[in-house]
Design an enzyme around this catalytic site. Structure first.
Site, PDB file in Angstrom:
ATOM      1  N   HIS A   5      -3.295   1.007   8.284  1.00  0.00           N
ATOM      2  CA  HIS A   5      -1.958   1.601   8.127  1.00  0.00           C
ATOM      3  C   HIS A   5      -1.997   2.748   7.115  1.00  0.00           C
ATOM      4  O   HIS A   5      -1.490   3.848   7.390  1.00  0.00           O
ATOM      5  CB  HIS A   5      -0.973   0.505   7.691  1.00  0.00           C
ATOM      6  CG  HIS A   5       0.427   0.983   7.450  1.00  0.00           C
ATOM      7  ND1 HIS A   5       1.506   0.549   8.193  1.00  0.00           N
ATOM      8  CD2 HIS A   5       0.922   1.854   6.534  1.00  0.00           C
ATOM      9  CE1 HIS A   5       2.604   1.153   7.744  1.00  0.00           C
ATOM     10  NE2 HIS A   5       2.281   1.941   6.736  1.00  0.00           N
ATOM     11  N   GLU A   6      -2.619   2.501   5.954  1.00  0.00           N
ATOM     12  CA  GLU A   6      -2.640   3.525   4.901  1.00  0.00           C
ATOM     13  C   GLU A   6      -3.505   4.719   5.309  1.00  0.00           C
ATOM     14  O   GLU A   6      -3.141   5.865   5.046  1.00  0.00           O
ATOM     15  CB  GLU A   6      -3.115   2.940   3.566  1.00  0.00           C
ATOM     16  CG  GLU A   6      -2.231   1.840   2.997  1.00  0.00           C
ATOM     17  CD  GLU A   6      -0.745   2.167   2.996  1.00  0.00           C
ATOM     18  OE1 GLU A   6      -0.375   3.354   2.876  1.00  0.00           O
ATOM     19  OE2 GLU A   6       0.061   1.224   3.141  1.00  0.00           O
TER      20      GLU A   6
ATOM     21  N   CYS B 244       7.079   0.175   6.538  1.00  0.00           N
ATOM     22  CA  CYS B 244       6.529   1.335   5.840  1.00  0.00           C
ATOM     23  C   CYS B 244       7.589   1.898   4.908  1.00  0.00           C
ATOM     24  O   CYS B 244       8.748   2.023   5.299  1.00  0.00           O
ATOM     25  CB  CYS B 244       6.115   2.386   6.873  1.00  0.00           C
ATOM     26  SG  CYS B 244       5.400   3.863   6.136  1.00  0.00           S
ATOM     27  N   LEU B 245       7.189   2.238   3.678  1.00  0.00           N
ATOM     28  CA  LEU B 245       8.144   2.784   2.709  1.00  0.00           C
ATOM     29  C   LEU B 245       8.755   4.099   3.200  1.00  0.00           C
ATOM     30  O   LEU B 245       9.863   4.442   2.811  1.00  0.00           O
ATOM     31  CB  LEU B 245       7.457   3.006   1.354  1.00  0.00           C
ATOM     32  CG  LEU B 245       6.917   1.750   0.658  1.00  0.00           C
ATOM     33  CD1 LEU B 245       6.223   2.124  -0.643  1.00  0.00           C
ATOM     34  CD2 LEU B 245       8.024   0.738   0.401  1.00  0.00           C
TER      35      LEU B 245
ATOM     36  N   HIS C 184      -1.822   7.233   7.517  1.00  0.00           N
ATOM     37  CA  HIS C 184      -0.941   8.182   6.820  1.00  0.00           C
ATOM     38  C   HIS C 184      -1.671   9.476   6.474  1.00  0.00           C
ATOM     39  O   HIS C 184      -1.061  10.543   6.412  1.00  0.00           O
ATOM     40  CB  HIS C 184      -0.398   7.569   5.524  1.00  0.00           C
ATOM     41  CG  HIS C 184       0.806   6.695   5.717  1.00  0.00           C
ATOM     42  ND1 HIS C 184       1.982   7.158   6.260  1.00  0.00           N
ATOM     43  CD2 HIS C 184       1.020   5.386   5.428  1.00  0.00           C
ATOM     44  CE1 HIS C 184       2.881   6.168   6.287  1.00  0.00           C
ATOM     45  NE2 HIS C 184       2.316   5.075   5.797  1.00  0.00           N
TER      46      HIS C 184
ATOM     47  N   GLY D 247       0.840  -1.181   0.000  1.00  0.00           N
ATOM     48  CA  GLY D 247       0.000   0.000   0.000  1.00  0.00           C
ATOM     49  C   GLY D 247       0.877   1.233   0.000  1.00  0.00           C
ATOM     50  O   GLY D 247       2.032   1.175   0.421  1.00  0.00           O
TER      51      GLY D 247
ATOM     52  N   GLN E 232       2.811  10.021   1.209  1.00  0.00           N
ATOM     53  CA  GLN E 232       4.116   9.358   1.098  1.00  0.00           C
ATOM     54  C   GLN E 232       4.824   9.674  -0.211  1.00  0.00           C
ATOM     55  O   GLN E 232       5.991   9.317  -0.385  1.00  0.00           O
ATOM     56  CB  GLN E 232       3.954   7.838   1.211  1.00  0.00           C
ATOM     57  CG  GLN E 232       3.507   7.386   2.581  1.00  0.00           C
ATOM     58  CD  GLN E 232       3.500   5.868   2.637  1.00  0.00           C
ATOM     59  OE1 GLN E 232       2.510   5.240   2.290  1.00  0.00           O
ATOM     60  NE2 GLN E 232       4.617   5.286   3.041  1.00  0.00           N
TER      61      GLN E 232
HETATM   62 NI    NI Z   1       3.326   3.280   5.525  1.00  0.00          NI
END
Ligand code: NI
Length: 176
Positions: free
Chosen positions: A144-145, A102-103, A148, A49, A54
């Site tokens: 999680h997404e 997480c990226l 953000h 995701g 991000q």
């Molecule tokens: Ni993330």
């Protein structure tokens, strides 16, 4: 399509509360191209995701997709989904702990409690509202997404900071 640059923790956009998308904008070419770019970026970095903040775009948009067999235990996959102006409501208070990365927080993993079952409401890339109930890892990725979009990262949700570690070290010692 284009691969977008990932914003890492420390960049203010990761901590900002993202703005809602004006539904009138959704059908525009620029916005549809942005959705394609978000998907391509998620695939490029092997994420399950990615949220717009991000990639330095402070809008309430996220995409997710879980390939079948991702991670341990041969998980069921989750088809590609676009979440615009999403809201998440827990269906029950039950929470489960699972490992997340997480990226925007490269190389680290930590154990995060999440609601086991949630109701998602969002607009799709066609601008139409949809709703679904998700459980387990699917519910985890959605939470999680969507975090953000409020400037929250999984580190904020970790209850036992001793679970935080570098992925390669965790893998090295989990085999022993
Ligand atoms: Ni993330």
């Amino acid at each position: 399509m284009a691969i977008l640059k990932i914003a890492r923790l420390g960049h203010p956009v990761v901590r900002a509360r993202a703005r809602s998308v004006d539904p009138a904008v959704i059908p525009t070419r620029d916005f549809q191209r942005f959705l394609d770019d978000l998907v391509e970026t998620m695939h490029e970095y092997d994420g399950v995701g990615v949220a717009a903040p991000q990639v330095h775009v402070s809008l309430r948009v996220a995409v997710l997709e879980v390939p079948p067999g991702h991670g341990r235990g041969g998980r069921r996959g989750v088809p590609l989904a676009v979440l615009i102006n999403p809201t998440v409501t827990p269906v029950s208070k039950k929470r489960v702990v699972g490992v997340e990365g997480c990226l925007s927080v490269p190389d680290l993993r930590g154990a995060v409690p999440r609601f086991e079952k949630i109701r998602l409401r969002a607009l799709g890339r066609d601008g139409r509202p949809y709703a679904l109930t998700a459980t387990g890892f699917h519910a985890r990725v959605i939470q999680h997404e969507c975090d953000h979009l409020d400037g929250t990262v999984y580190l904020d949700r970790i209850e036992d900071m001793k679970t935080l570690g570098f992925l390669d070290e965790i893998e090295r010692f989990s085999k022993e």
